[in-house]
Design a protein around this motif. Structure first.
Motif, PDB file in Angstrom:
ATOM      1  N   PHE A   1      44.895 -23.937  43.001  1.00 52.22           N
ATOM      2  CA  PHE A   1      45.819 -23.581  44.075  1.00 52.22           C
ATOM      3  C   PHE A   1      46.632 -22.359  43.665  1.00 52.22           C
ATOM      4  O   PHE A   1      46.864 -22.117  42.476  1.00 52.22           O
ATOM      5  CB  PHE A   1      46.745 -24.748  44.451  1.00 52.22           C
ATOM      6  N   PHE A   2      47.039 -21.599  44.681  1.00 53.42           N
ATOM      7  CA  PHE A   2      47.949 -20.489  44.438  1.00 53.42           C
ATOM      8  C   PHE A   2      49.367 -21.042  44.301  1.00 53.42           C
ATOM      9  O   PHE A   2      49.763 -21.961  45.022  1.00 53.42           O
ATOM     10  CB  PHE A   2      47.890 -19.467  45.571  1.00 53.42           C
ATOM     11  N   THR A   3      50.109 -20.462  43.396  1.00 53.16           N
ATOM     12  CA  THR A   3      51.463 -20.920  43.165  1.00 53.16           C
ATOM     13  C   THR A   3      52.364 -19.718  42.899  1.00 53.16           C
ATOM     14  O   THR A   3      51.919 -18.565  42.968  1.00 53.16           O
ATOM     15  CB  THR A   3      51.511 -21.942  42.007  1.00 53.16           C
ATOM     16  N   PHE A   4      53.632 -19.974  42.622  1.00 58.31           N
ATOM     17  CA  PHE A   4      54.630 -18.919  42.511  1.00 58.31           C
ATOM     18  C   PHE A   4      55.300 -18.923  41.146  1.00 58.31           C
ATOM     19  O   PHE A   4      56.281 -18.235  40.931  1.00 58.31           O
ATOM     20  CB  PHE A   4      55.691 -19.093  43.606  1.00 58.31           C
ATOM     21  N   ARG A   5      54.763 -19.724  40.230  1.00 60.36           N
ATOM     22  CA  ARG A   5      55.270 -19.730  38.871  1.00 60.36           C
ATOM     23  C   ARG A   5      54.155 -20.184  37.941  1.00 60.36           C
ATOM     24  O   ARG A   5      53.179 -20.786  38.372  1.00 60.36           O
ATOM     25  CB  ARG A   5      56.474 -20.655  38.732  1.00 60.36           C
ATOM     26  N   PHE A   6      54.312 -19.862  36.678  1.00 63.39           N
ATOM     27  CA  PHE A   6      53.349 -20.359  35.706  1.00 63.39           C
ATOM     28  C   PHE A   6      54.094 -21.016  34.555  1.00 63.39           C
ATOM     29  O   PHE A   6      55.284 -20.791  34.362  1.00 63.39           O
ATOM     30  CB  PHE A   6      52.417 -19.244  35.210  1.00 63.39           C
ATOM     31  N   VAL A   7      53.385 -21.855  33.835  1.00 63.21           N
ATOM     32  CA  VAL A   7      53.933 -22.475  32.639  1.00 63.21           C
ATOM     33  C   VAL A   7      53.145 -21.974  31.439  1.00 63.21           C
ATOM     34  O   VAL A   7      51.962 -21.648  31.541  1.00 63.21           O
ATOM     35  CB  VAL A   7      53.889 -24.015  32.712  1.00 63.21           C
ATOM     36  N   GLY A   8      53.821 -21.904  30.301  1.00 60.89           N
ATOM     37  CA  GLY A   8      53.190 -21.366  29.108  1.00 60.89           C
ATOM     38  C   GLY A   8      52.231 -22.343  28.459  1.00 60.89           C
ATOM     39  O   GLY A   8      52.050 -23.477  28.898  1.00 60.89           O
ATOM     40  N   GLY A   9      51.625 -21.889  27.386  1.00 59.88           N
ATOM     41  CA  GLY A   9      50.633 -22.673  26.656  1.00 59.88           C
ATOM     42  C   GLY A   9      49.345 -21.907  26.596  1.00 59.88           C
ATOM     43  O   GLY A   9      48.944 -21.398  25.547  1.00 59.88           O
ATOM     44  N   LEU A  10      48.688 -21.785  27.749  1.00 63.79           N
ATOM     45  CA  LEU A  10      47.486 -20.970  27.896  1.00 63.79           C
ATOM     46  C   LEU A  10      47.529 -20.337  29.280  1.00 63.79           C
ATOM     47  O   LEU A  10      47.340 -21.011  30.287  1.00 63.79           O
ATOM     48  CB  LEU A  10      46.223 -21.812  27.721  1.00 63.79           C
ATOM     49  N   VAL A  11      47.814 -19.058  29.314  1.00 58.65           N
ATOM     50  CA  VAL A  11      47.933 -18.334  30.579  1.00 58.65           C
ATOM     51  C   VAL A  11      47.387 -16.930  30.379  1.00 58.65           C
ATOM     52  O   VAL A  11      47.506 -16.349  29.290  1.00 58.65           O
ATOM     53  CB  VAL A  11      49.409 -18.304  31.057  1.00 58.65           C
ATOM     54  N   ALA A  12      46.740 -16.392  31.401  1.00 59.29           N
ATOM     55  CA  ALA A  12      46.121 -15.073  31.295  1.00 59.29           C
ATOM     56  C   ALA A  12      46.657 -14.150  32.377  1.00 59.29           C
ATOM     57  O   ALA A  12      46.909 -14.573  33.506  1.00 59.29           O
ATOM     58  CB  ALA A  12      44.602 -15.185  31.411  1.00 59.29           C
ATOM     59  N   LEU A  13      46.830 -12.860  32.021  1.00 60.80           N
ATOM     60  CA  LEU A  13      47.363 -11.851  32.933  1.00 60.80           C
ATOM     61  C   LEU A  13      46.433 -10.644  32.952  1.00 60.80           C
ATOM     62  O   LEU A  13      45.856 -10.267  31.930  1.00 60.80           O
ATOM     63  CB  LEU A  13      48.747 -11.375  32.476  1.00 60.80           C
ATOM     64  N   ARG A  14      46.322 -10.027  34.111  1.00 59.75           N
ATOM     65  CA  ARG A  14      45.625  -8.744  34.185  1.00 59.75           C
ATOM     66  C   ARG A  14      46.436  -7.675  33.455  1.00 59.75           C
ATOM     67  O   ARG A  14      47.674  -7.649  33.547  1.00 59.75           O
ATOM     68  CB  ARG A  14      45.479  -8.286  35.633  1.00 59.75           C
ATOM     69  N   ARG A  15      45.732  -6.783  32.784  1.00 55.32           N
ATOM     70  CA  ARG A  15      46.413  -5.629  32.192  1.00 55.32           C
ATOM     71  C   ARG A  15      47.148  -4.841  33.268  1.00 55.32           C
ATOM     72  O   ARG A  15      48.264  -4.355  33.050  1.00 55.32           O
ATOM     73  CB  ARG A  15      45.400  -4.730  31.483  1.00 55.32           C
ATOM     74  N   ALA A  16      46.544  -4.715  34.456  1.00 56.05           N
ATOM     75  CA  ALA A  16      47.167  -3.953  35.539  1.00 56.05           C
ATOM     76  C   ALA A  16      48.511  -4.561  35.932  1.00 56.05           C
ATOM     77  O   ALA A  16      49.450  -3.843  36.266  1.00 56.05           O
ATOM     78  CB  ALA A  16      46.234  -3.898  36.748  1.00 56.05           C
ATOM     79  N   LEU A  17      48.614  -5.885  35.897  1.00 56.72           N
ATOM     80  CA  LEU A  17      49.898  -6.534  36.196  1.00 56.72           C
ATOM     81  C   LEU A  17      50.921  -6.187  35.121  1.00 56.72           C
ATOM     82  O   LEU A  17      52.066  -5.861  35.434  1.00 56.72           O
ATOM     83  CB  LEU A  17      49.711  -8.046  36.287  1.00 56.72           C
TER      84      LEU A  17
END
Length: 309
Positions: free
Chosen positions: A158-174
């Protein structure tokens, strides 16, 4: 920050993925985490590992990385807290930046294939958040759910508006668009503050339950529970002030304070948290208040969230 050290082998100009691990006072847990990462990488050559060392001792932990073909070691020279991740993000060469906590194990051995699929599903997906399980119960604890509604179906993406740490990935562009974690926060809710900036910039956050990690909750380097919760409460005040409209901000201040006091059975110092917030308000050069606009508010509502929370 001291210069990052590369592996002796030739380093490509760009990788598909950079896995960035920030560590402090958790050498045993870190080596277990690195072993799980090694299994996930296998024989892939498109992954680099960046270890950011927040320890203030003289131990050279570059040797922990020798099993990885492409590796970088960054010694910060001080315990910067959670913003030390920025030192790793600054030197990383991956198109996808994977932030892995030093006490979190990767359960999905096809991690990188699943991340590729998640990011190619839609161009504005800027963050992919894994399903993180508690090692003691092997369940998804409420605080691990990246949503204000804890009854959301966590078995499906699902799309959401926050993330929690531990294992998370981000685009370099972001990262290039929004920047890294705020240095205003030493520990606690830094992901929440970053999430506000991410959705303000028009990026989407995707929860992907097929990507699984296990939180071992190593106690090394952690403050006492009352100090942790007091810091969390103070940070919540700062984040609400920076990013939420006036009415939701007031509701957040009052209701979250009550919630935390009840949940923690008094193991939080509200007066000290308010004092820390007051001191922060007077700090020269602090970030300005910029509440989320109507587009970000609409995105939160479309994800099933409430602005005041």
């Amino acid at each position: 920050m001291q210069a990052a050290r590369n592996a002796p082998s030739e380093v490509p100009a760009r990788f598909g993925f950079s896995v960035i691990i920030l560590t402090y006072a958790r050498d045993t847990a870190l080596q277990t985490t690195l072993a799980s990462l090694r299994n996930a990488i296998g024989d892939r050559q498109d992954v680099e590992v960046v270890l950011v060392d927040n320890n203030v001792d003289k131990v050279d932990r570059a040797s922990f990385l020798t099993v990885f073909a492409h590796r970088r070691y960054v010694r910060t020279g001080a315990n910067k807290g959670v913003s030390g991740r920025n030192d790793g993000m600054a030197v990383a060469k991956g198109e996808i930046l994977v932030l892995l906590d030093d006490d979190v194990l990767i359960e999905s051995h096809d991690l990188f294939d699943k991340l590729s699929a998640a990011f190619t599903s839609e161009p504005r997906v800027g963050v992919v958040n894994a399903r993180k399980l508690d090692s003691k119960t092997m369940s998804l604890l409420p605080e691990f759910i990246p949503h204000t509604r804890k009854d959301v179906d966590t078995t499906r993406p699902f799309f959401t508006f926050r993330f929690v740490g531990g294992l998370v990935a981000l685009r370099r562009a972001l990262y290039q668009d929004v920047g890294g974690f705020s240095p205003e926060f030493f520990y606690g809710l830094e992901e929440r503050e970053y999430s506000y900036r991410i959705i303000k910039a028009g990026w989407k956050i995707l929860y992907q339950p097929d990507i699984v990690a296990i939180e071992t909750t190593d106690e090394g380097g952690r403050a006492s529970r009352i100090d942790q919760r007091t810091e969390t409460l103070s940070n919540r005040y700062i984040i609400s002030y920076l990013h939420t409209p006036l009415a939701p901000m007031i509701a957040n201040f009052v209701l979250f304070t009550l919630f935390l006091v009840i949940k923690e059975r008094g193991r939080v110092n509200v007066g000290r948290a308010l004092g820390k917030f007051s001191t922060w308000l007077k700090k020269p050069g602090r970030p300005a208040r910029r509440p989320i606009d109507r587009h970000a508010q609409a995105y939160i509502r479309a994800c099933g969230g409430a602005i005041w929370r």
